[in-house]
Design a protein around this motif. Structure first.
Motif, PDB file in Angstrom:
ATOM      1  N   GLY A  28      12.346   8.355  33.051  1.00  0.00           N
ATOM      2  CA  GLY A  28      12.862   9.006  34.244  1.00  0.00           C
ATOM      3  C   GLY A  28      13.886  10.071  33.910  1.00  0.00           C
ATOM      4  O   GLY A  28      13.936  11.105  34.540  1.00  0.00           O
ATOM      5  N   GLU A  29      14.728   9.821  32.910  1.00  0.00           N
ATOM      6  CA  GLU A  29      15.709  10.811  32.509  1.00  0.00           C
ATOM      7  C   GLU A  29      15.060  11.782  31.532  1.00  0.00           C
ATOM      8  O   GLU A  29      14.204  11.399  30.752  1.00  0.00           O
ATOM      9  CB  GLU A  29      16.922  10.145  31.847  1.00  0.00           C
ATOM     10  N   TYR A  30      15.501  13.031  31.581  1.00  0.00           N
ATOM     11  CA  TYR A  30      14.912  14.023  30.691  1.00  0.00           C
ATOM     12  C   TYR A  30      15.903  15.149  30.453  1.00  0.00           C
ATOM     13  O   TYR A  30      16.951  15.231  31.094  1.00  0.00           O
ATOM     14  CB  TYR A  30      13.602  14.577  31.273  1.00  0.00           C
ATOM     15  N   TRP A  31      15.582  16.011  29.498  1.00  0.00           N
ATOM     16  CA  TRP A  31      16.413  17.157  29.171  1.00  0.00           C
ATOM     17  C   TRP A  31      15.587  18.424  29.247  1.00  0.00           C
ATOM     18  O   TRP A  31      14.370  18.402  29.113  1.00  0.00           O
ATOM     19  CB  TRP A  31      17.044  17.011  27.785  1.00  0.00           C
ATOM     20  N   ARG A  49      20.363  20.962  29.497  1.00  0.00           N
ATOM     21  CA  ARG A  49      20.683  20.253  30.730  1.00  0.00           C
ATOM     22  C   ARG A  49      20.036  18.869  30.692  1.00  0.00           C
ATOM     23  O   ARG A  49      18.872  18.747  30.340  1.00  0.00           O
ATOM     24  CB  ARG A  49      20.174  21.031  31.939  1.00  0.00           C
ATOM     25  N   TYR A  99      19.008  15.558  32.967  1.00  0.00           N
ATOM     26  CA  TYR A  99      18.724  15.156  34.340  1.00  0.00           C
ATOM     27  C   TYR A  99      18.451  13.668  34.406  1.00  0.00           C
ATOM     28  O   TYR A  99      17.939  13.073  33.459  1.00  0.00           O
ATOM     29  CB  TYR A  99      17.501  15.916  34.879  1.00  0.00           C
ATOM     30  N   ASP A 100      18.761  13.060  35.566  1.00  0.00           N
ATOM     31  CA  ASP A 100      18.456  11.648  35.745  1.00  0.00           C
ATOM     32  C   ASP A 100      17.089  11.480  36.403  1.00  0.00           C
ATOM     33  O   ASP A 100      16.354  12.451  36.581  1.00  0.00           O
ATOM     34  CB  ASP A 100      19.551  10.944  36.558  1.00  0.00           C
ATOM     35  N   ALA A 101      16.742  10.241  36.768  1.00  0.00           N
ATOM     36  CA  ALA A 101      15.420   9.952  37.327  1.00  0.00           C
ATOM     37  C   ALA A 101      15.210  10.593  38.689  1.00  0.00           C
ATOM     38  O   ALA A 101      14.078  10.823  39.104  1.00  0.00           O
ATOM     39  CB  ALA A 101      15.223   8.444  37.428  1.00  0.00           C
ATOM     40  N   ASN A 102      16.298  10.920  39.386  1.00  0.00           N
ATOM     41  CA  ASN A 102      16.204  11.561  40.698  1.00  0.00           C
ATOM     42  C   ASN A 102      16.262  13.080  40.613  1.00  0.00           C
ATOM     43  O   ASN A 102      16.515  13.757  41.616  1.00  0.00           O
ATOM     44  CB  ASN A 102      17.327  11.059  41.614  1.00  0.00           C
ATOM     45  N   ASN A 103      16.103  13.618  39.421  1.00  0.00           N
ATOM     46  CA  ASN A 103      16.145  15.052  39.142  1.00  0.00           C
ATOM     47  C   ASN A 103      17.499  15.675  39.471  1.00  0.00           C
ATOM     48  O   ASN A 103      17.598  16.857  39.766  1.00  0.00           O
ATOM     49  CB  ASN A 103      15.044  15.802  39.904  1.00  0.00           C
ATOM     50  N   LEU A 136      21.232  16.785  38.178  1.00  0.00           N
ATOM     51  CA  LEU A 136      21.850  17.201  36.925  1.00  0.00           C
ATOM     52  C   LEU A 136      22.961  16.227  36.544  1.00  0.00           C
ATOM     53  O   LEU A 136      23.876  15.978  37.317  1.00  0.00           O
ATOM     54  CB  LEU A 136      22.421  18.618  37.080  1.00  0.00           C
TER      55      LEU A 136
END
Length: 99
Positions: free
Chosen positions: A27-30, A45, A47-51, A53
């Motif tokens: 869910g988390e990404y960069w 940047r 980001y968490d699972a809810n997009n 920042l």
């Protein structure tokens, strides 16, 4: 003959689509943004699972090349470290080069 070829092709397509769905995302990404026109710098940047920042870092005089496996692993490790620190309720990571 056409029917057996069609069934074989259909079986191959469905098997490859099924393999692609096994990759689980946490869910988390960069995201990496590189600028090389005026001055060289990269923005990373997280980001968490809810997009939303979570964190943003500007790295001057360096371009991050995500085609290199070593740099992708490093970014994944940074994301995991950031998630662990924020989940424990510790102070948020602040970098001198944060935007």
């Amino acid at each position: 003959m056409k029917k057996t070829i069609f069934i074989a092709v259909l079986a191959m397509i469905t098997s490859t689509a099924g393999m692609g769905q096994h990759a689980a995302m946490s869910g988390e990404y960069w995201v990496v943004e590189n600028h090389t026109r005026d001055s060289v710098y990269s923005i990373v940047r997280f980001y968490d699972a809810n997009n939303a920042l979570m964190h943003e870092v500007k790295i001057d005089n360096l371009t991050v090349d995500i085609r290199q496996k070593k740099q992708r692993k490093h970014l994944d490790q940074l994301l995991n470290d950031y998630k662990t620190r924020t989940s424990r309720g510790l102070k948020k990571i602040r970098s001198k080069t944060s935007v």
